[in-house]
Design a protein around this motif. Structure first.
Motif, short mmCIF file in Angstrom:
data_model
loop_
_atom_site.label_atom_id
_atom_site.label_comp_id
_atom_site.label_asym_id
_atom_site.label_seq_id
_atom_site.Cartn_x
_atom_site.Cartn_y
_atom_site.Cartn_z
N THR A 299 0.72 -1.52 -0.36
CA THR A 299 -0.11 0.52 -0.07
C THR A 299 0.66 1.26 0.28
O THR A 299 1.94 1.07 0.37
N GLY A 300 0.11 2.07 -0.28
CA GLY A 300 0.92 3.69 0.03
C GLY A 300 2.18 3.43 -1.68
O GLY A 300 3.08 4.79 -1.18
N PHE A 301 1.81 3.08 -2.76
CA PHE A 301 2.60 2.68 -3.84
C PHE A 301 2.93 3.98 -4.53
O PHE A 301 4.56 4.44 -4.94
N THR A 302 2.03 5.06 -4.66
CA THR A 302 2.60 5.69 -5.15
C THR A 302 2.09 6.89 -3.85
O THR A 302 1.24 7.58 -3.43
N LYS A 303 2.46 8.31 -4.63
CA LYS A 303 2.82 9.88 -3.91
C LYS A 303 1.86 10.22 -3.35
O LYS A 303 1.83 10.69 -2.37
N HIS A 304 1.26 10.08 -4.69
CA HIS A 304 -0.07 11.89 -5.08
C HIS A 304 -1.25 11.02 -4.46
O HIS A 304 -2.05 11.88 -4.29
N ALA A 305 -1.34 9.86 -5.48
CA ALA A 305 -2.87 9.69 -5.16
C ALA A 305 -3.17 9.51 -3.42
O ALA A 305 -2.59 9.18 -2.37
N GLU A 306 -5.12 9.58 -3.58
CA GLU A 306 -5.28 9.40 -2.07
C GLU A 306 -5.61 8.10 -1.21
O GLU A 306 -5.93 7.75 -0.21
N GLY A 307 -5.10 6.78 -2.34
CA GLY A 307 -5.21 5.75 -1.98
C GLY A 307 -4.15 4.94 -3.12
O GLY A 307 -4.86 5.05 -4.07
N SER A 308 -3.54 3.97 -2.94
CA SER A 308 -2.21 3.59 -3.64
C SER A 308 -2.30 2.15 -3.30
O SER A 308 -1.92 2.10 -2.21
N CYS A 309 -2.48 0.99 -4.05
CA CYS A 309 -1.37 -0.12 -3.80
C CYS A 309 -0.93 -0.47 -5.12
O CYS A 309 -1.60 -0.80 -6.30
N LEU A 310 0.80 -1.48 -5.12
CA LEU A 310 0.34 -2.63 -5.90
C LEU A 310 0.56 -3.77 -5.54
O LEU A 310 0.90 -4.09 -4.26
N ILE A 311 -0.50 -4.32 -6.17
CA ILE A 311 -0.90 -6.03 -6.17
C ILE A 311 -0.32 -6.89 -7.02
O ILE A 311 -0.67 -6.55 -8.09
N LYS A 312 0.09 -7.85 -6.25
CA LYS A 312 0.91 -9.16 -6.83
C LYS A 312 -0.05 -10.56 -6.79
O LYS A 312 0.16 -10.79 -5.44
N MET A 313 -0.88 -11.06 -7.70
CA MET A 313 -1.19 -12.35 -8.15
C MET A 313 -0.01 -13.05 -8.68
O MET A 313 -0.41 -12.72 -10.29
N GLY A 314 1.00 -13.83 -8.36
CA GLY A 314 1.32 -14.63 -8.94
C GLY A 314 2.32 -13.17 -9.73
O GLY A 314 2.96 -12.82 -9.17
N ASP A 315 2.71 -14.04 -10.87
CA ASP A 315 3.20 -12.75 -11.94
C ASP A 315 2.42 -11.67 -12.69
O ASP A 315 2.68 -11.09 -14.05
N THR A 316 1.21 -11.65 -12.06
CA THR A 316 0.65 -10.52 -12.80
C THR A 316 0.60 -9.12 -11.69
O THR A 316 0.00 -9.68 -10.57
#
Length: 237
Positions: A18-35
């Protein structure tokens, strides 16, 4: 044996940052395997014209894939001047899926846009986008509540999605690309964290399927979404 060596009812490894980007009010990088999908939520004080003045909020989504998200380069849609039909269909799916878990009266007359950008694709990008999109939405709503802009939590239940299908004659959970490309039946299942159905997309991709097989896939989907909802709550706690 599945190509990945997983059990029939085993999800790919899931990680959420979570909090992957600085400016967005909410953000995440989700990894499901290689996706891998980057999901961001942006708050706006306006709503579409068709609900202006109604007091209702709105959640919408946009979806896209980076040129080298797949094994060959895909031309940017902006270069052709329009979005492809697949892109439009997926972003509409993401938007309506997330709205199913939102009390739009409690949200108030504001819009939250969820952007889902696929960095790397290995099957199930729309499911990962919905699951990660809810996390970004949850984080943005948390900011609204912390600031006192809304007093009642508008997020009724987590929303998550997983793919299931019939591969080599067996029902399997969370298809990766090698399975997806060879599956006789392919389905995307969107559920709430409490197990209620939001949307099901199923189709025969070369062989028809029985009611019993559909029930088997539903059971797998409930298991998978249950695990994803637990991960969503842990990531946003």
């Amino acid at each position: 044996m599945r190509p990945s060596g997983r059990e029939l009812d085993q999800m790919r490894p899931v990680s959420i940052e979570t909090g992957f980007t600085k400016h967005a009010e909410g953000s995440c990088l989700i990894k499901m395997g290689d996706t891998h999908v980057l999901c961001t939520a942006s708050l706006e004080s306006r709503v579409p014209p068709f609900i202006k003045g109604s007091g209702l909020g709105w959640v919408t989504a946009e979806y896209g894939m980076l040129p080298r998200a797949t094994n060959t380069r895909v031309r940017r849609e902006a270069a052709s001047g329009k979005q492809g039909g697949r892109t439009v269909e997926i972003q509409r799916l993401i938007g309506r899926a997330l709205r199913a878990g939102v009390d739009r009266v409690a949200l108030g007359e504001r819009q939250i846009t969820i952007d889902c950008d696929v960095l790397q694709a290995d099957g199930g990008t729309r499911c990962a986008s919905i699951t990660g999109g809810w996390i970004a939405l949850r984080l943005a709503v948390n900011k609204l509540m912390k600031a006192g802009d809304i007093v009642t939590d508008p997020l009724v239940d987590p929303i998550a999605a997983v793919s299931c299908g019939i591969y080599a004659g067996q029902p399997v959970l969370d298809l990766d690309y090698p399975e997806d490309s060879e599956a006789g039946v392919d389905g995307n299942f969107i559920l709430t964290g409490s197990g209620k159905l939001v949307e099901v997309q199923m189709s025969a991709e070369g062989s028809v399927f029985s009611r019993g097989q559909m029930n088997d896939l539903m059971d797998l989907a409930e298991k998978g979404v249950g695990e994803l909802a637990t991960a969503q709550i842990a990531a946003t706690a």
